[in-house]
Design a protein around this motif. Structure first.
Motif, PDB file in Angstrom:
ATOM      1  N   MET A  42       0.439  -1.011   0.013  1.00 61.97           N
ATOM      2  CA  MET A  42      -0.268  -0.151   0.041  1.00 61.97           C
ATOM      3  C   MET A  42       1.112   1.340   0.254  1.00 61.97           C
ATOM      4  SD  MET A  42      -2.991  -1.497  -0.707  1.00 61.97           S
ATOM      5  CE  MET A  42      -4.604  -0.318   0.715  1.00 61.97           C
ATOM      6  N   VAL A  64      -0.727   6.704   2.893  1.00 61.73           N
ATOM      7  CA  VAL A  64      -0.343   5.623   3.124  1.00 61.73           C
ATOM      8  C   VAL A  64      -2.182   5.224   3.527  1.00 61.73           C
ATOM      9  CG1 VAL A  64      -0.469   3.183   4.031  1.00 61.73           C
ATOM     10  CG2 VAL A  64       1.633   4.755   2.541  1.00 61.73           C
ATOM     11  N   GLY A  65      -2.195   7.081   4.989  1.00 61.75           N
ATOM     12  CA  GLY A  65      -3.545   6.689   5.424  1.00 61.75           C
ATOM     13  C   GLY A  65      -4.576   7.173   4.395  1.00 61.75           C
ATOM     14  N   TYR A 125      -6.367   4.278   2.684  1.00 58.94           N
ATOM     15  CA  TYR A 125      -7.127   3.844   4.123  1.00 58.94           C
ATOM     16  C   TYR A 125      -8.619   4.442   3.943  1.00 58.94           C
ATOM     17  CZ  TYR A 125      -3.844  -0.095   4.659  1.00 58.94           C
ATOM     18  OH  TYR A 125      -2.699  -1.220   4.187  1.00 58.94           O
ATOM     19  N   ARG A 126      -8.888   5.248   3.316  1.00 53.98           N
ATOM     20  CA  ARG A 126     -10.450   6.011   3.727  1.00 53.98           C
ATOM     21  C   ARG A 126     -11.588   5.635   2.611  1.00 53.98           C
ATOM     22  NH1 ARG A 126      -8.108  12.449   4.415  1.00 53.98           N
ATOM     23  NH2 ARG A 126      -7.602  11.941   6.825  1.00 53.98           N
ATOM     24  N   TYR A 127     -10.502   5.146   1.157  1.00 49.51           N
ATOM     25  CA  TYR A 127     -11.097   4.778   0.127  1.00 49.51           C
ATOM     26  C   TYR A 127     -10.969   3.422  -0.029  1.00 49.51           C
ATOM     27  CZ  TYR A 127     -11.039   9.905  -1.327  1.00 49.51           C
ATOM     28  OH  TYR A 127     -10.667  10.617  -2.219  1.00 49.51           O
ATOM     29  N   LYS A 134     -10.486  -0.848   2.395  1.00 46.82           N
ATOM     30  CA  LYS A 134     -10.183  -1.505   3.701  1.00 46.82           C
ATOM     31  C   LYS A 134      -8.991  -1.458   3.390  1.00 46.82           C
ATOM     32  CE  LYS A 134     -13.236  -5.412   3.668  1.00 46.82           C
ATOM     33  NZ  LYS A 134     -14.062  -6.205   4.384  1.00 46.82           N
ATOM     34  N   ASN A 135      -8.146  -2.533   2.528  1.00 42.91           N
ATOM     35  CA  ASN A 135      -7.351  -3.356   2.413  1.00 42.91           C
ATOM     36  C   ASN A 135      -6.716  -3.765   1.018  1.00 42.91           C
ATOM     37  OD1 ASN A 135      -8.376  -5.219   1.746  1.00 42.91           O
ATOM     38  ND2 ASN A 135      -9.028  -6.364   3.918  1.00 42.91           N
ATOM     39  N   LYS A 136      -5.850  -4.207   0.479  1.00 39.05           N
ATOM     40  CA  LYS A 136      -4.577  -4.382  -0.428  1.00 39.05           C
ATOM     41  C   LYS A 136      -6.328  -4.986  -1.279  1.00 39.05           C
ATOM     42  CE  LYS A 136      -1.040  -6.271  -1.326  1.00 39.05           C
ATOM     43  NZ  LYS A 136      -0.029  -7.275  -1.723  1.00 39.05           N
ATOM     44  N   GLU A 140      -9.317  -5.850  -0.737  1.00 40.88           N
ATOM     45  CA  GLU A 140     -10.135  -4.869  -1.299  1.00 40.88           C
ATOM     46  C   GLU A 140     -10.042  -4.077  -3.045  1.00 40.88           C
ATOM     47  OE1 GLU A 140     -13.992  -2.575   0.840  1.00 40.88           O
ATOM     48  OE2 GLU A 140     -12.164  -1.315  -0.048  1.00 40.88           O
TER      49      GLU A 140
END
Length: 201
Positions: free
Chosen positions: A31, A42-43, A46-48, A50-52, A54
């Motif tokens: 990520m 990177v943060g 994660y707003r868009y 949830k993980n790699k 997804e």
């Protein structure tokens, strides 16, 4: 953040992920690398997503569903020749999809064994071919007193081999026409092997 800007950021993440997944493979991609490529933190990713995993699913979803739709249309053949004619039709459609989605197609094929995803086209293709080969193999098995369990195992083994061969050719170097020629040569070679096996037994 305005909706238009949110869409721009989301698209920037997706485009960066496609580039990183293609260059480094899914397992070797991070990520952090995707964030650097997208020019964001990177943060923020994660707003868009949830993980790699997804993120991968969102990228491959449309193409994977189209590939599976092609397999659904091809259905099953009743003879060896029917099966391989239908496979060639499927392959032609796959090549058309590859021509317009090359990066995503390659990401999808290469990541099959690397990511848990509901869009596992290699598994779907193997199951489709196993079902197609089942009726043909029954003739072979009746002559060889093979059990239903052994028949199922044989069909899955042959289907896995066919699928891996197709994927290998797709990932090899060369243009679309070279790929199509190699795939058809491979299918013709496999078809002859099946016919000879049934004749011999």
């Amino acid at each position: 953040m305005p909706q238009v800007l949110k869409e721009e950021v989301r698209n920037s993440i997706l485009n960066a992920a496609v580039k990183i997944f293609r260059e480094k493979d899914y397992n070797k991609s991070s990520m952090n690398a995707i964030a650097v490529e997208a020019g964001i933190s990177v943060g923020n990713i994660y707003r868009y997503f949830k993980n790699k995993e997804e993120l991968f699913d969102v990228i491959v979803k449309d193409l994977a569903e189209k590939i599976m739709s092609v397999m659904d249309r091809c259905k099953c053949g009743e003879s060896i020749d029917d099966v391989f004619i239908l496979l060639k039709e499927c392959i032609s459609d796959f090549i058309d999809l590859y021509s317009t989605n090359e990066d995503v197609f390659i990401i999808l094929i290469k990541a099959t064994d690397q990511v848990k995803t509901k869009y596992n086209v290699e598994k779907a293709m193997t199951e489709y071919m196993s079902k197609s080969l089942n009726e043909i193999a029954k003739n072979f098995c009746r002559k060889n007193d093979m059990t239903d369990e052994d028949l199922e195992n044989l069909c899955m083994t042959l289907s896995t081999s066919l699928t891996k061969g197709v994927n290998y050719i797709i990932l090899s170097n060369g243009g679309v026409e070279d790929m199509k020629r190699r795939l058809f040569n491979y299918l013709d070679f496999m078809r002859i092997g099946f016919i000879e096996n049934v004749k011999l037994h």
